[in-house]
Structure formats: structure tokens, C-alpha cells
Design a protein around this motif. Structure first.
Motif, PDB file in Angstrom:
ATOM      1  N   PRO A   1       1.621   9.834  11.969  1.00  0.00           N
ATOM      2  CA  PRO A   1       0.391  10.111  10.842  1.00  0.00           C
ATOM      3  C   PRO A   1       0.593   9.408   9.517  1.00  0.00           C
ATOM      4  O   PRO A   1      -0.363   9.103   8.881  1.00  0.00           O
ATOM      5  CB  PRO A   1       0.799  11.898  10.512  1.00  0.00           C
ATOM      6  N   TRP A   2       1.998   9.361   9.074  1.00  0.00           N
ATOM      7  CA  TRP A   2       2.213   8.601   7.838  1.00  0.00           C
ATOM      8  C   TRP A   2       1.543   7.188   7.815  1.00  0.00           C
ATOM      9  O   TRP A   2       0.951   6.643   6.985  1.00  0.00           O
ATOM     10  CB  TRP A   2       3.575   8.570   7.449  1.00  0.00           C
TER      11      TRP A   2
ATOM     12  N   MET B   1       2.171  15.259   4.808  1.00  0.00           N
ATOM     13  CA  MET B   1       1.876  13.988   3.871  1.00  0.00           C
ATOM     14  C   MET B   1       0.442  13.370   4.544  1.00  0.00           C
ATOM     15  O   MET B   1      -0.205  13.130   3.617  1.00  0.00           O
ATOM     16  CB  MET B   1       2.691  13.060   3.874  1.00  0.00           C
ATOM     17  N   PHE B   2       0.098  13.369   5.895  1.00  0.00           N
ATOM     18  CA  PHE B   2      -0.967  12.781   6.220  1.00  0.00           C
ATOM     19  C   PHE B   2      -2.331  13.667   5.600  1.00  0.00           C
ATOM     20  O   PHE B   2      -3.371  12.977   5.200  1.00  0.00           O
ATOM     21  CB  PHE B   2      -1.042  12.894   7.756  1.00  0.00           C
ATOM     22  N   ASN B   3      -2.035  14.997   5.706  1.00  0.00           N
ATOM     23  CA  ASN B   3      -3.176  15.862   5.519  1.00  0.00           C
ATOM     24  C   ASN B   3      -3.526  15.844   4.070  1.00  0.00           C
ATOM     25  O   ASN B   3      -4.806  15.733   3.640  1.00  0.00           O
ATOM     26  CB  ASN B   3      -2.866  17.260   6.047  1.00  0.00           C
TER      27      ASN B   3
ATOM     28  N   ASP C   1      -8.100  20.238   9.029  1.00  0.00           N
ATOM     29  CA  ASP C   1      -7.196  18.969   9.121  1.00  0.00           C
ATOM     30  C   ASP C   1      -7.943  18.010   9.546  1.00  0.00           C
ATOM     31  O   ASP C   1      -7.954  16.553   9.211  1.00  0.00           O
ATOM     32  CB  ASP C   1      -5.676  19.038   9.484  1.00  0.00           C
ATOM     33  N   ARG C   2      -8.297  18.414  10.911  1.00  0.00           N
ATOM     34  CA  ARG C   2      -9.107  17.237  11.686  1.00  0.00           C
ATOM     35  C   ARG C   2     -10.468  16.870  10.945  1.00  0.00           C
ATOM     36  O   ARG C   2     -10.722  15.669  11.141  1.00  0.00           O
ATOM     37  CB  ARG C   2      -9.236  17.696  12.981  1.00  0.00           C
TER      38      ARG C   2
ATOM     39  N   ILE D   1       0.929  -1.207  -0.271  1.00  0.00           N
ATOM     40  CA  ILE D   1       0.210  -0.006   0.023  1.00  0.00           C
ATOM     41  C   ILE D   1       0.985   1.437  -0.041  1.00  0.00           C
ATOM     42  O   ILE D   1       0.352   2.322  -0.551  1.00  0.00           O
ATOM     43  CB  ILE D   1      -1.110  -0.204   1.250  1.00  0.00           C
ATOM     44  N   ALA D   2       1.968   1.244   0.689  1.00  0.00           N
ATOM     45  CA  ALA D   2       2.801   2.320   0.832  1.00  0.00           C
ATOM     46  C   ALA D   2       3.406   2.765  -0.617  1.00  0.00           C
ATOM     47  O   ALA D   2       3.709   4.054  -0.744  1.00  0.00           O
ATOM     48  CB  ALA D   2       4.024   2.103   1.555  1.00  0.00           C
ATOM     49  N   GLY D   3       3.372   1.785  -1.546  1.00  0.00           N
ATOM     50  CA  GLY D   3       3.597   1.960  -2.859  1.00  0.00           C
ATOM     51  C   GLY D   3       2.535   3.221  -3.474  1.00  0.00           C
ATOM     52  O   GLY D   3       3.075   4.009  -4.340  1.00  0.00           O
ATOM     53  N   PHE D   4       1.422   3.318  -3.047  1.00  0.00           N
ATOM     54  CA  PHE D   4       0.525   4.283  -3.443  1.00  0.00           C
ATOM     55  C   PHE D   4       1.092   5.739  -3.115  1.00  0.00           C
ATOM     56  O   PHE D   4       1.103   6.788  -3.942  1.00  0.00           O
ATOM     57  CB  PHE D   4      -0.861   4.113  -2.854  1.00  0.00           C
ATOM     58  N   ILE D   5       1.487   5.899  -1.642  1.00  0.00           N
ATOM     59  CA  ILE D   5       2.009   7.074  -1.037  1.00  0.00           C
ATOM     60  C   ILE D   5       3.388   7.522  -1.928  1.00  0.00           C
ATOM     61  O   ILE D   5       3.748   8.714  -2.110  1.00  0.00           O
ATOM     62  CB  ILE D   5       2.096   7.057   0.352  1.00  0.00           C
ATOM     63  N   THR D   6       4.149   6.488  -2.261  1.00  0.00           N
ATOM     64  CA  THR D   6       5.444   6.763  -2.929  1.00  0.00           C
ATOM     65  C   THR D   6       5.523   6.863  -4.171  1.00  0.00           C
ATOM     66  O   THR D   6       6.245   6.971  -5.042  1.00  0.00           O
ATOM     67  CB  THR D   6       6.422   5.837  -2.693  1.00  0.00           C
ATOM     68  N   GLY D   7       4.426   7.134  -4.936  1.00  0.00           N
ATOM     69  CA  GLY D   7       3.937   7.467  -6.308  1.00  0.00           C
ATOM     70  C   GLY D   7       3.960   6.112  -7.118  1.00  0.00           C
ATOM     71  O   GLY D   7       4.524   6.157  -8.356  1.00  0.00           O
TER      72      GLY D   7
END
Length: 310
Positions: A149-150, A211-213, A123-124, A21-27
Motif C-alpha cells: 500500500p505505501w 497510511m495508504f487510506n 476505502d476502496r 516523492i516519499a518526502g511528501f509522505i514523510t512530512g
């Protein structure tokens, strides 16, 4: 986190899923589409070679509907010809014993204050909206108090992915890894799991929250992005895919460099080492690394290699 860590088998699957899934965040991305054979499927594939070495580079997505038929004849032939298979990191070998210490080091909140208590009101509210979109009540927010958060964003992305019928265990990388293992191919990796985690773990608190927001906004306001990424992947429109992913790093240049550009440079050097040997190697990396101004191919070309789209 009782919500997620219930059994050893489930924990192992969650750890594997986390990094896919982290692949999504890393592009890299993933998406939803028809599960049947589709004549438009033509994922991007490149080759570089010299007198005694041949390297195939295939752009992947990290989670799919398990019934999707994505293997084209071109991909099958290239993979079958390879003596070795490389992927980004040894996700398939992740176990609770190896992963728990890494997650404790990089993914868990080490302060006494939950990160969501530091969020601005808007953001919340986006966090609450994201939870609601997944059927999670606001009061369940406390389940994430011990996470950074990440890692919370990655966890929610995983829940969203499963809700869309996507399975990281059916991702292209995982499927190829299983095929390579069954065929007795030599297995290799471009980086370690700790190297992947360290990229996130080394973020400043400000970068982590940013990144979280951004992820929460995307989750609630840009719900078609995953589908569009998948269309670009399956039709081989790699530059459009990269442009869409790069846009998600707007204002986060240091993180883009850490998650994409720097890794591409490191991988190019590893591929150069592979080229110094002999034989045929098939390399699978997230498709987001194969487009844009500082793609993996761009770094390889700077090292003097001709990388040819197939």
C-alpha cells in the motif's frame, strides 16, 4: 509493473522520483506556484558554528517547477562558502541495480492477495476516486497488485505531481546536489536509501493500510494542501508548514516518530559528528523536519548547540 518500468533510463528516473516523492509522505511536501522570480521567496535557513566549524541547515522541497527561481542571495552565499554538501540520502546515485533489490525487499507485496482486496468499501472507493482523479481507470487497479500500500501511495503521488507540472529532478535537493558535484564539493548523506525504505518496509500491515487510506483521502479531498505547503515553504513560515504536515499524522503517532522525530534525532547526532571536525558544511533536508516540537534544531539544542535562524 509495465506501466512504469519501461526502459533503464526511465526506471532510474522513477527510482529517484520515488524517494523524492516519499518526502511528501514523510512530512516534507512539494507544491505548485508561479515560475517567475518572486520577492516573497525566503526559504528557511539556519546556522550553527563553533571555533572551527560552520554548518548551514536549509529546509527544502523535493519537487518543483524547474523554472522557479528559489535561490536567494543568502542561500547562494551560504552554499558557495561550504566545502561539503549533505542531503538526506544518496538519491542522485540511485540505479536500477542498487534499487531493485531494495524495492523487492520493502515495497513489493509478498502475499498472494492484493492489498486492495483487504480495503473496506469506503476505502476502496477512495482508491478508485484517486485513480479517477489521475485519469486512471478502475480496472487498472490490478497494476498495483504486486505492490504494498505505501508504495502504491508514493507512485500515485508521483503521477499527481507530474500532472501538476512538478519535476522531482528539479527539486531543491537534487539541484543542490548537482551544483555541489559540479563545484567539486565533498558529498555526504545523513542516511542510506535502505534506511529510508526500511522505515516504510517495517510498517505493520495495519499501519501500511492506514497510511495508504489517509493518502487517498488527502489526494481526493484536500487538493489544496500541496499549494499551501509550498506557500509556507517559499515564505519561510516553517512552523505553519510543520503544523500542517504533523496534522496529516493524526492517530499515527508511531509512524510520525519513525518518519520524523527519530530521524531528526539521528541526524542531530550526525551533525554533532560534523561539528567535531572543521570547515563549512551545507546541509539540505526536507523543510518538514525543521519545525514542530521535535524538530532537527530542537535535538541539536539538546546537544548544546545554538541554532540561529538566518
Amino acid at each position: 509493473m509495465r506501466l512504469f518500468f519501461r526502459t533503464k533510463k526511465a526506471t532510474t528516473s522513477f527510482f529517484r522520483s520515488t524517494f523524492l516523492i516519499a518526502g511528501f509522505i514523510t512530512g516534507v511536501g512539494f507544491g505548485v506556484q508561479s515560475v517567475f522570480a518572486d520577492s516573497s521567496i525566503n526559504p528557511a535557513l539556519w546556522k550553527l558554528s563553533d571555533e572551527d566549524s560552520e554548518v548551514w541547515i536549509f529546509g527544502t522541497v523535493h519537487a518543483l517547477n524547474q523554472n522557479l527561481q528559489w535561490r536567494t542571495e543568502k542561500i547562494k552565499q551560504a552554499f558557495a562558502s561550504a566545502d561539503s554538501f549533505y542531503m538526506e540520502a544518496p538519491v542522485g546515485d540511485a540505479t536500477p541495480e542498487t534499487m531493485v533489490p531494495l524495492l523487492q525487499k520493502y515495497a513489493f507485496n509478498k502475499s498472494d492477495t492484493p492489498f486492495y482486496d483487504q480495503l473496506a468499501p469506503a476505502d476502496r472507493e477512495n482508491f478508485v476516486r484517486a485513480l479517477s482523479s489521475l485519469g486512471i481507470p478502475e480496472e487498472a487497479m490490478q497494476n498495483f497488485a504486486n505492490l504494498r500500500p505505501w508504495f502504491t501511495a508514493v507512485t500515485l503521488a508521483g503521477i499527481q505531481m507530474q500532472a501538476k507540472g512538478l519535476n522531482p529532478e528539479a527539486g531543491v535537493d537534487k539541484a543542490l546536489w548537482e551544483d555541489a558535484k559540479a563545484a567539486g564539493k565533498e558529498l555526504g548523506y545523513l542516511e542510506t536509501l535502505e534506511q529510508q525504505l526500511r522505515i516504510f518496509g517495517n510498517m505493520t500491515p495495519e499501519e501500511d493500510l492506514a497510511m495508504f487510506n489517509s493518502s487517498m483521502v488527502q489526494m481526493v479531498e484536500d487538493t489544496d494542501m500541496l499549494d499551501q505547503l509550498f506557500i509556507y515553504w517559499k515564505t519561510g513560515q516553517i512552523e505553519k508548514l510543520a503544523a500542517l504536515m504533523n496534522a496529516s499524522f493524526d492517530g499515527q503517532n508511531r509512524m510520525k516518530a519513525a518518519l520524523l522525530d527519530d530521524r531528526n534525532a539521528n541526524w542531530a547526532e550526525k551533525i554533532e559528528d560534523i561539528m567535531r571536525g572543521s570547515g563549512t558544511v551545507f546541509i539540505a533536508v526536507g523543510a518538514g523536519h525543521l519545525g514542530g516540537d521535535q524538530s532537527l534544531q530542537w535535538y541539536l539544542e539538546r546537544l548544546g548547540y545554538e541554532v540561529v535562524r538566518q
